[in-house]
Design a protein around this motif. Sequence first.
Motif, mmCIF file in Angstrom:
data_model
loop_
_atom_site.group_PDB
_atom_site.id
_atom_site.type_symbol
_atom_site.label_atom_id
_atom_site.label_comp_id
_atom_site.label_asym_id
_atom_site.label_seq_id
_atom_site.Cartn_x
_atom_site.Cartn_y
_atom_site.Cartn_z
ATOM 1 N N ARG A 46 1.257 9.879 8.516
ATOM 2 C CA ARG A 46 1.980 8.616 8.610
ATOM 3 C C ARG A 46 1.247 7.692 9.574
ATOM 4 O O ARG A 46 0.847 8.103 10.662
ATOM 5 C CB ARG A 46 3.424 8.838 9.086
ATOM 6 N N GLY B 1 4.387 2.424 12.084
ATOM 7 C CA GLY B 1 5.639 2.090 11.411
ATOM 8 C C GLY B 1 6.024 3.078 10.332
ATOM 9 O O GLY B 1 6.759 2.737 9.409
ATOM 10 N N THR C 198 4.236 4.179 7.950
ATOM 11 C CA THR C 198 3.644 3.822 6.664
ATOM 12 C C THR C 198 2.957 5.028 6.033
ATOM 13 O O THR C 198 2.507 5.949 6.718
ATOM 14 C CB THR C 198 2.627 2.685 6.820
ATOM 15 N N TYR D 218 5.882 1.365 2.868
ATOM 16 C CA TYR D 218 6.711 1.375 4.069
ATOM 17 C C TYR D 218 8.083 1.927 3.700
ATOM 18 O O TYR D 218 8.806 1.327 2.902
ATOM 19 C CB TYR D 218 6.855 -0.030 4.640
ATOM 20 N N ARG E 75 11.374 2.676 -0.656
ATOM 21 C CA ARG E 75 9.970 2.541 -0.278
ATOM 22 C C ARG E 75 9.466 1.216 -0.843
ATOM 23 O O ARG E 75 9.557 0.981 -2.045
ATOM 24 C CB ARG E 75 9.122 3.677 -0.855
#
Length: 257
Positions: free
Chosen positions: A114, A117, A119, A168, A174
Amino acid sequence: MTRRMFVTLWLLSLFGAGPATAQSTGIPLLSGGENEFALTVQAGLAGLTVHDDRHQVLAIVTRPTFGLGRFADVYALLGMARQNVDYGDPQKSAFDGKSSLLYGAGLALQWPWRGPGRTLLFGTAQVAFFRPGGTSYENLDSQNSGLRRIRNTTYEWMQIQASFNLAYPTANARFFVGLELVVRNIRTVTTVKLQQDQSIVPVNRISLPYLKQTQLAPTLGFNVRLPHRHQFGLQLRGTGPGDFGLFLGISQTGALD
């Protein structure tokens, strides 16, 4: 599959009954299933302009998927495609194609880390084949003698797609943005006839390359978690009015992270 999913698929088919190449690489980004089967149905609307000919391709595709784990899916594509063409030559009537079998396969991967944030990075690669056929007419005599050329044409499509997306995640969705590489190889097989009054005379049969194209296009969309392990997805792709795609999908899969 639940009755609710069948009703949703019917609504998707109504949406797609208008003018779409219509296989999404982002619905869903990943099934969420681990060593289990999942099913997605996609409806797509796409436009493509080639030599002043405006193509519209509608496809409704099922995507049975096997989750290899949390980070990988393999899937098949099976559905129906239909193509319409408005020719740039005003002497030619529009091409109203018949439904054709669409089939293919693909692989989706999530990188197991990841970023900022939370992501996530996803990659997808797939190939699809379909052969929509239909008829168009061309008037040959301005004196209204009724002489015209009949073209029975089959467009033989092979389309390879590879996408790279940054996603995100939120509590129930998502959102993703990325780039999609599209490689199109289209041939036409055309049987030509001449018609005057009730007389039809075969002329020839021609097989020609129509389009070889490699294109990189931006893409964005989202997948939203629904009750009972369902997801709803939307993807947009394209570079402008001459090349665009809009895809909707409903999936019965594992839950989103």
